[in-house]
Design an enzyme around this catalytic site. Structure first.
Site, PDB file in Angstrom:
ATOM      1  N   SER A  69      -9.085   9.696  -3.804  1.00 34.46           N
ATOM      2  CA  SER A  69      -9.031   8.329  -3.284  1.00 34.46           C
ATOM      3  C   SER A  69      -8.317   7.413  -4.273  1.00 34.46           C
ATOM      4  O   SER A  69      -7.502   6.572  -3.875  1.00 34.46           O
ATOM      5  CB  SER A  69     -10.442   7.811  -3.020  1.00 34.46           C
ATOM      6  OG  SER A  69     -10.418   6.455  -2.622  1.00 34.46           O
ATOM      7  N   TRP A 118      -4.661   8.211  -4.112  1.00 34.06           N
ATOM      8  CA  TRP A 118      -4.107   7.711  -2.857  1.00 34.06           C
ATOM      9  C   TRP A 118      -3.693   6.249  -3.003  1.00 34.06           C
ATOM     10  O   TRP A 118      -2.663   5.815  -2.468  1.00 34.06           O
ATOM     11  CB  TRP A 118      -5.139   7.849  -1.741  1.00 34.06           C
ATOM     12  CG  TRP A 118      -4.669   7.330  -0.413  1.00 34.06           C
ATOM     13  CD1 TRP A 118      -4.030   8.036   0.569  1.00 34.06           C
ATOM     14  CD2 TRP A 118      -4.793   5.988   0.091  1.00 34.06           C
ATOM     15  NE1 TRP A 118      -3.752   7.219   1.635  1.00 34.06           N
ATOM     16  CE2 TRP A 118      -4.199   5.958   1.372  1.00 34.06           C
ATOM     17  CE3 TRP A 118      -5.341   4.807  -0.420  1.00 34.06           C
ATOM     18  CZ2 TRP A 118      -4.154   4.803   2.147  1.00 34.06           C
ATOM     19  CZ3 TRP A 118      -5.284   3.650   0.336  1.00 34.06           C
ATOM     20  CH2 TRP A 118      -4.707   3.665   1.609  1.00 34.06           C
ATOM     21  N   HIS A 119      -4.492   5.479  -3.747  1.00 36.13           N
ATOM     22  CA  HIS A 119      -4.214   4.053  -3.877  1.00 36.13           C
ATOM     23  C   HIS A 119      -2.977   3.764  -4.712  1.00 36.13           C
ATOM     24  O   HIS A 119      -2.331   2.737  -4.518  1.00 36.13           O
ATOM     25  CB  HIS A 119      -5.422   3.324  -4.471  1.00 36.13           C
ATOM     26  CG  HIS A 119      -6.507   3.055  -3.484  1.00 36.13           C
ATOM     27  ND1 HIS A 119      -7.480   3.985  -3.176  1.00 36.13           N
ATOM     28  CD2 HIS A 119      -6.769   1.963  -2.714  1.00 36.13           C
ATOM     29  CE1 HIS A 119      -8.299   3.464  -2.270  1.00 36.13           C
ATOM     30  NE2 HIS A 119      -7.885   2.247  -1.973  1.00 36.13           N
ATOM     31  N   GLY A 120      -2.648   4.624  -5.633  1.00 37.63           N
ATOM     32  CA  GLY A 120      -1.471   4.336  -6.440  1.00 37.63           C
ATOM     33  C   GLY A 120      -1.125   5.450  -7.399  1.00 37.63           C
ATOM     34  O   GLY A 120      -1.998   6.184  -7.870  1.00 37.63           O
ATOM     35  N   PHE A 169       0.578   0.464  -1.078  1.00 41.32           N
ATOM     36  CA  PHE A 169       0.000   1.806  -0.933  1.00 41.32           C
ATOM     37  C   PHE A 169       0.527   2.500   0.319  1.00 41.32           C
ATOM     38  O   PHE A 169       0.229   3.646   0.524  1.00 41.32           O
ATOM     39  CB  PHE A 169      -1.529   1.716  -0.882  1.00 41.32           C
ATOM     40  CG  PHE A 169      -2.111   0.929  -2.027  1.00 41.32           C
ATOM     41  CD1 PHE A 169      -1.616   1.093  -3.305  1.00 41.32           C
ATOM     42  CD2 PHE A 169      -3.109   0.012  -1.807  1.00 41.32           C
ATOM     43  CE1 PHE A 169      -2.128   0.360  -4.361  1.00 41.32           C
ATOM     44  CE2 PHE A 169      -3.652  -0.735  -2.859  1.00 41.32           C
ATOM     45  CZ  PHE A 169      -3.149  -0.551  -4.129  1.00 41.32           C
TER      46      PHE A 169
END
Length: 471
Positions: A319, A322-324, A471
């Site tokens: 997670s 995924w954000h950056g 994102f």
């Protein structure tokens, strides 16, 4: 095209009017053209990247259904689809990060490597990548029939209200609705406008106004005293919440105007009593995506504590990534995973206790405050521009109690925040449009008037881009 732009104010009514004027069989075509226009308003050429993933996943769905009795071949098509989609995401989002770290590693080993990767991340790539993957996974599992109409499948991936920043839809919800004949209903128009007005207030009045102070603090934390650094961190909690919640609410409203119900992405997350509950209430479409497609396949909670902890860390690290594409996002995700595990371990060793009403209120208030403080603390990892910035922030936080400049916050900021927090508390486990249904007409219209007035009169002069666009 931004939700808080003049262009969208013109675009949305035209699309909604055309939607209801056109016969049902032509509506998906109009919506697809509108969605392409909406996406190409940013960087037109990147629609070709989106087209590649659409073609691959559309074809994979049909082939998996065609060879449903051949499990080995069916699985091969699934793997090809997921690998291809993830490869596109990797190239545009993570290749530069991997290259930079590889160059740094080689330099530390006195190896001459000087390569550069300069690719612009297509807006919303992570969102529609995950939406495409949910489709092929559900077709593979037999929960979803393969969509044969290429245009409707393309619209499922590109539906403009949630194309850029989610929510991440599932085929069982959105794809089904794209085939339904939607009839004009005043209730949908009413609820849609309520949500759009509320979302614009949250974004333009709350998030953007506090965002100006957040930028000042994070630009040079050493200039400010410790109390104002804490205030800046507090403001960022509401900037990112208001920014993302605002976008999601406008998306809900835009879809609702045409009778589409998309996923609620937020449910008063800052009233959560634990990190686990926070993630049940924050970015719900992403949390449930990881739950269904990563956490459950790993064994979920039906395993021993050690394996469960491993499952949790995998989910939260993914997670974070995924954000950056940066170490601070990975560490932020890992920190939330670790907090989740620690909370679970503590709860497993605490005996259940019957509490009186007053004691329960006090304990719950403490839990909410504790969770909010921890979330706010770790948002600093999310917001910081570098490890040096993080170090500067916390060093100044510890050392500047008696030194540093004072942040002059306008009194109006507290009014905006106070009104938003009040509404958020009132909306606990509810949604603004549905909550309004149960209020007398005079109260409803008074709230609408106040929100519209504040959008017009109190919006920030700084038009911040939506945070989750990156994102």
């Amino acid at each position: 095209m931004l939700f808080n732009s003049i262009e969208y104010v013109i675009f949305l009514p035209i699309v909604v009017m055309l939607f209801y004027l056109l016969p049902h069989r032509f509506r998906w075509m109009m919506l697809l053209v509108a969605s392409c226009t909406f996406y190409m308003w940013f960087v037109p050429k990147y629609i070709l990247i989106l087209l590649i993933t659409i073609i691959v996943d559309y074809s994979a769905g049909i082939l998996m259904e065609k060879y449903a009795d051949n499990h080995k071949l069916k699985k091969r098509f699934l793997v090809i689809s997921i690998v291809s989609t993830c490869l596109v995401l990797f190239i545009f989002k993570y290749l530069g990060f991997v290259n930079d770290n590889l160059v740094a590693l080689c330099q530390s080993l006195n190896i001459n490597l000087n390569t550069t990767v300069d690719l612009i991340l297509p807006i919303g790539l992570s969102f529609h990548t995950f939406q495409s993957m949910s489709y092929v996974i559900e077709v593979y599992r037999g929960n979803q029939k393969a969509e044969r109409n290429f245009g409707i499948y393309s619209l499922y991936v590109m539906f403009f209200p949630q194309l850029v920043t989610g929510p991440i839809e599932r085929p069982g919800n959105l794809l089904r609705q794209l085939r339904e004949e939607k009839k004009y209903e005043y209730d949908n128009i009413s609820k849609g406008f309520r949500l759009i007005i509320f979302g614009l207030f949250i974004k333009m009045v709350v998030a953007d106004n506090v965002g100006a102070y957040v930028d000042m603090i994070y630009a040079d934390p050493s200039k400010y005293n410790s109390w104002d650094i804490i205030l800046g961190m507090f403001f960022y909690s509401f900037q990112i919440y208001g920014d993302f919640f605002g976008y999601s609410t406008i998306a809900l409203g835009s879809a609702k105007l045409m009778g589409f119900d998309i996923t609620d992405n937020f449910n008063t997350p800052y009233l959560a009593k634990s990190i686990a509950e926070f993630w049940h209430r924050w970015h719900i479409s992403l949390s449930t995506w990881f739950r269904d497609y990563v956490y459950f396949p790993l064994g979920g909670s039906r395993v021993k504590f050690g394996r469960w902890a491993f499952n949790i860390m995998v989910v939260f690290v993914l997670s974070g990534i995924w954000h950056g594409a940066a170490w601070n996002f990975l560490i932020w995700g890992a920190a939330h995973g670790l907090l989740h595990i620690i909370e679970k371990a503590i709860l497993n060793h605490l005996p259940e206790k019957n509490r009186g009403k007053l004691e329960k209120i006090i304990v719950d208030a403490f839990k909410i405050a504790k969770t909010f403080i921890l979330v706010t603390l770790f948002w600093s990892l999310f917001r910081a521009t570098s490890f040096a910035n993080i170090s500067d922030l916390f060093t100044s936080l510890v050392n500047n109690f008696n030194t540093g400049e004072h942040l002059n916050v306008e009194n109006s900021i507290w009014i905006y925040l106070g009104l938003f927090i009040l509404l958020d508390v009132l909306l606990f486990n509810s949604r603004f449009d549905k909550w309004c249904d149960n209020r007398p007409a005079a109260i409803r219209w008074a709230i609408y008037f106040v929100l519209v007035f504040m959008i017009i009169a109190c919006s920030s002069v700084n038009n911040f881009p939506f945070i989750y666009f990156q994102f």
